[in-house]
Write an enzyme that holds these catalytic residues in place. Structure first.
Site, mmCIF file in Angstrom:
data_model
loop_
_atom_site.group_PDB
_atom_site.id
_atom_site.type_symbol
_atom_site.label_atom_id
_atom_site.label_comp_id
_atom_site.label_asym_id
_atom_site.label_seq_id
_atom_site.Cartn_x
_atom_site.Cartn_y
_atom_site.Cartn_z
ATOM 1 N N ALA A 67 23.736 4.293 -34.774
ATOM 2 C CA ALA A 67 22.541 4.087 -33.963
ATOM 3 C C ALA A 67 23.032 3.037 -33.111
ATOM 4 O O ALA A 67 23.754 2.392 -33.292
ATOM 5 C CB ALA A 67 21.523 3.594 -34.962
ATOM 6 N N GLY A 112 24.800 6.164 -38.153
ATOM 7 C CA GLY A 112 23.949 7.341 -37.837
ATOM 8 C C GLY A 112 24.880 8.472 -37.486
ATOM 9 O O GLY A 112 24.044 9.809 -37.360
ATOM 10 N N GLU A 115 25.860 10.218 -40.596
ATOM 11 C CA GLU A 115 24.418 10.890 -41.200
ATOM 12 C C GLU A 115 24.091 12.081 -40.319
ATOM 13 O O GLU A 115 23.659 13.160 -41.115
ATOM 14 C CB GLU A 115 23.339 9.840 -40.994
ATOM 15 N N GLU A 135 26.581 -0.072 -42.006
ATOM 16 C CA GLU A 135 25.336 -0.820 -41.771
ATOM 17 C C GLU A 135 25.347 -2.135 -42.443
ATOM 18 O O GLU A 135 24.610 -3.040 -42.071
ATOM 19 C CB GLU A 135 24.290 0.131 -42.159
HETATM 20 N N1 DAK Z 1 25.696 0.827 -30.621
HETATM 21 C C1 DAK Z 1 25.761 0.696 -29.302
HETATM 22 N N2 DAK Z 1 26.703 0.394 -28.863
HETATM 23 C C2 DAK Z 1 28.216 0.830 -29.268
HETATM 24 C C3 DAK Z 1 28.039 1.026 -30.639
HETATM 25 C C4 DAK Z 1 26.826 1.256 -31.335
HETATM 26 N N3 DAK Z 1 26.593 1.554 -32.574
HETATM 27 N N4 DAK Z 1 29.320 1.309 -30.915
HETATM 28 C C5 DAK Z 1 30.044 1.030 -29.778
HETATM 29 N N5 DAK Z 1 29.163 0.834 -28.826
HETATM 30 C C6 DAK Z 1 29.555 0.207 -27.439
HETATM 31 C C7 DAK Z 1 30.301 -1.313 -27.531
HETATM 32 O O1 DAK Z 1 29.554 -2.091 -27.434
HETATM 33 C C8 DAK Z 1 31.062 -1.162 -26.180
HETATM 34 O O2 DAK Z 1 30.397 -1.411 -25.199
HETATM 35 P P1 DAK Z 1 30.675 -2.301 -24.190
HETATM 36 O O3 DAK Z 1 31.166 -3.472 -24.602
HETATM 37 O O4 DAK Z 1 32.094 -1.517 -23.387
HETATM 38 O O5 DAK Z 1 29.577 -2.194 -23.054
HETATM 39 C C9 DAK Z 1 31.596 0.496 -26.176
HETATM 40 O O6 DAK Z 1 30.641 1.171 -27.126
HETATM 41 C C10 DAK Z 1 32.885 0.592 -26.642
HETATM 42 O O7 DAK Z 1 33.113 0.053 -28.158
HETATM 43 P P2 DAK Z 1 34.031 -0.836 -28.322
HETATM 44 O O8 DAK Z 1 34.688 -1.786 -27.230
HETATM 45 O O9 DAK Z 1 33.648 -1.848 -29.748
HETATM 46 O O10 DAK Z 1 35.277 0.054 -28.954
HETATM 47 P P3 DAK Z 1 36.325 -0.096 -29.922
HETATM 48 O O11 DAK Z 1 37.438 0.909 -29.952
HETATM 49 O O12 DAK Z 1 37.099 -1.497 -29.651
HETATM 50 O O13 DAK Z 1 35.613 -0.214 -31.367
HETATM 51 C C11 DAK Z 1 34.315 0.685 -32.941
HETATM 52 C C12 DAK Z 1 35.199 1.156 -31.605
HETATM 53 C C13 DAK Z 1 33.616 2.202 -33.263
HETATM 54 C C14 DAK Z 1 35.078 0.652 -34.179
HETATM 55 C C15 DAK Z 1 33.359 -0.448 -32.579
HETATM 56 O O14 DAK Z 1 32.564 -0.142 -31.356
HETATM 57 C C16 DAK Z 1 32.276 -0.498 -33.573
HETATM 58 O O15 DAK Z 1 32.448 -1.124 -34.665
HETATM 59 N N6 DAK Z 1 30.927 0.014 -33.364
HETATM 60 C C17 DAK Z 1 29.833 -0.382 -34.142
HETATM 61 C C18 DAK Z 1 30.008 0.951 -35.322
HETATM 62 C C19 DAK Z 1 28.644 0.534 -36.218
HETATM 63 O O16 DAK Z 1 28.601 -0.561 -36.676
HETATM 64 N N7 DAK Z 1 27.880 1.837 -36.426
HETATM 65 C C20 DAK Z 1 26.888 1.622 -37.322
HETATM 66 C C21 DAK Z 1 25.682 1.377 -36.466
HETATM 67 S S1 DAK Z 1 24.150 1.055 -37.580
HETATM 68 C C22 DAK Z 1 17.432 2.128 -39.768
HETATM 69 C C23 DAK Z 1 17.810 3.142 -38.611
HETATM 70 C C24 DAK Z 1 18.875 3.594 -38.348
HETATM 71 C C25 DAK Z 1 20.256 3.023 -38.964
HETATM 72 C C26 DAK Z 1 19.767 1.924 -39.806
HETATM 73 C C27 DAK Z 1 18.791 1.571 -40.233
HETATM 74 N N8 DAK Z 1 16.311 1.614 -39.810
HETATM 75 C C28 DAK Z 1 15.430 1.936 -38.503
HETATM 76 C C29 DAK Z 1 15.998 1.025 -40.897
HETATM 77 C C30 DAK Z 1 21.402 3.395 -38.580
HETATM 78 C C31 DAK Z 1 22.353 2.195 -38.434
HETATM 79 C C32 DAK Z 1 23.533 2.571 -37.852
HETATM 80 O O17 DAK Z 1 23.909 3.564 -37.421
#
Ligand code: DAK
Length: 261
Positions: A67, A112, A115, A135
Site C-alpha cells: 500500500a 498489499g 496480499e 507492515e
Molecule cells: N509506498 C509508497 N512509495 C513506495 C513504496 C510504498 N509501499 N515502496 C516504494 N516506494 C517508493 C519509494 O519511496 C521511492 O520513491 P522516491 O523516493 O524515488 O520518490 C521509490 O518507490 C523507489 O523505492 P526505493 O528507493 O526505496 O527502492 P529500493 O530498491 O531502495 O527499495 C523496497 C525497494 C521495496 C525494499 C523499498 O522501497 C521498501 O521497503 N518499500 C516499502 C515496502 C513496504 O513496507 N511495503 C508494505 C507497505 S504497508 C491498512 C491498509 C493497508 C495496509 C495496512 C493497513 N489499514 C488501512 C488498516 C497495507 C500495508 C502495506 O502494504
C-alpha cells in the site's frame, strides 16, 4: 478504457493482462489505483470473451511494493478503516471472478502486493521476486486480507513468523513454503505464464468456471454443503454442449472444440 495507474490489454485470445503501473512508486497501491483495479475486475466480470486474467507489475523492479505509505501516513483511524475496506472489497471481487486469475510476480510483492498475489488463484514468480508482509515495521498490520489468506495458504505458524518479523524472502523460499507455485528465470517468466494461460483457455470454459466456483466458494462452506455444491455443479454441466463435445471428442479420438455453451 484508459487508466492512469494500470495498463490493461484485453486480448482476443481470451487472456487479459493487467499491469499495476506506477513504477516510480514501485507500483504501490494508492486508493486511486485500487479503485481502477476494481473497475477492471468489474469489466472483466462482464466480458464474455475472457478466459484468464493475469496480473503483473509495470517496470522491471516490482509487482506491487505494498500500500502507498505516503498516502497512508496522514490517515486517521476512520480513513484507514475505509482504505482497508476498499482493499478488501477489490480483492474479494478478484477472488470471486468466475475465470482463473494468475499473479505473475516479477519483483517486489510486499504488504498489499503480497496480499494481491494471495487473492489470485495461481502465483508464478521470477527468480528475482521478493515477498513479505513488512507492515509491522510501519507499526501496523496487513489490511487487505493478508491476516486471513496467508495463514490459510501456508498455515498460521509460518504466517505469524512472516508477519512478526517483517522478513522479506526470496522467490525460492516463497515456493518452498507454498506462497508461489513455480519460480522461473526472469527472462522466461512471461512465456511460461503465457503457456499456462493458453492451456487453461483450451479447456471447456464452463468446466473451468465451475471448478473455480466449487473450489473457492466451497472452501468457505461446511463439508456437507461443499460436497452438495460439487454434486449439483457436476450435474448441471451435463446439460451443457461442452460436456457433449468433450465426451464425443474423446470417443471419436479427436481434440475437443469447446464453445462455452
Ligand atoms: N509506498 C509508497 N512509495 C513506495 C513504496 C510504498 N509501499 N515502496 C516504494 N516506494 C517508493 C519509494 O519511496 C521511492 O520513491 P522516491 O523516493 O524515488 O520518490 C521509490 O518507490 C523507489 O523505492 P526505493 O528507493 O526505496 O527502492 P529500493 O530498491 O531502495 O527499495 C523496497 C525497494 C521495496 C525494499 C523499498 O522501497 C521498501 O521497503 N518499500 C516499502 C515496502 C513496504 O513496507 N511495503 C508494505 C507497505 S504497508 C491498512 C491498509 C493497508 C495496509 C495496512 C493497513 N489499514 C488501512 C488498516 C497495507 C500495508 C502495506 O502494504
Amino acid at each position: 478504457m484508459a487508466y492512469a495507474n494500470l495498463t490493461v490489454d484485453a486480448r482476443p485470445d481470451g487472456i487479459t493482462w493487467v499491469a499495476i503501473d506506477r513504477p516510480k512508486a514501485l507500483n504501490a497501491f494508492n486508493a486511486a489505483t485500487l479503485l481502477e483495479l476494481e473497475q477492471v475486475i468489474e469489466e472483466a466480470s462482464r466480458d464474455p470473451n475472457l478466459r484468464v486474467l493475469v496480473l503483473t507489475g509495470g517496470g522491471e523492479k516490482a509487482f506491487v511494493a505494498g500500500a502507498d505509505i505516503a498516502e497512508m501516513s496522514t490517515m486517521g483511524p476512520t480513513k484507514a478503516r475505509v482504505f482497508s475496506s476498499i482493499g478488501h472489497r477489490v480483492f474479494d471481487k478478484l477472488e470471486r471472478l468466475s475465470v482463473p486469475t494468475i499473479a505473475m510476480v516479477n519483483g517486489f510483492a510486499l504488504g498489499g502486493g503480497m496480499e494481491l498475489a494471495l487473492a489470485c488463484d495461481l502465483v508464478y514468480a521470477s527468480d528475482r521476486a521478493k515477498f513479505g508482509q513488512p507492515e509491522v515495521n510501519l507499526g501496523v498490520i496487513p489490511g487487505f486480507g493478508g491476516t486471513q489468506r496467508l495463514p490459510r495458504k501456508i498455515g498460521p505458524q509460518r504466517a505469524l513468523e512472516l508477519c512478526f518479523t517483517g522478513d522479506i524472502i526470496g522467490a525460492e523460499k516463497a515456493r518452498e513454503i507454498g506462497i508461489v507455485l513455480e519460480v522461473f528465470p526472469a527472462a522466461e517468466l512471461r512465456e511460461k505464464v503465457e503457456a499456462i494461460a493458453a492451456k487453461i483457455c483450451s479447456k471447456g470454459p464452463l468446466a473451468v468456471a465451475a471448478l473455480k466456483r466449487v473450489i473457492i466458494e466451497a472452501s468457505a462452506c461446511d463439508p456437507r454443503t461443499a460436497n452438495a455444491l460439487e454434486q449439483e455443479t457436476f450435474g448441471v454441466l451435463f446439460g451443457s454442449e461442452d460436456q457433449k463435445e468433450g465426451m464425443n471428442a474423446f470417443l471419436e479420438k479427436r481434440p475437443a472444440k469447446f464453445g462455452g455453451h
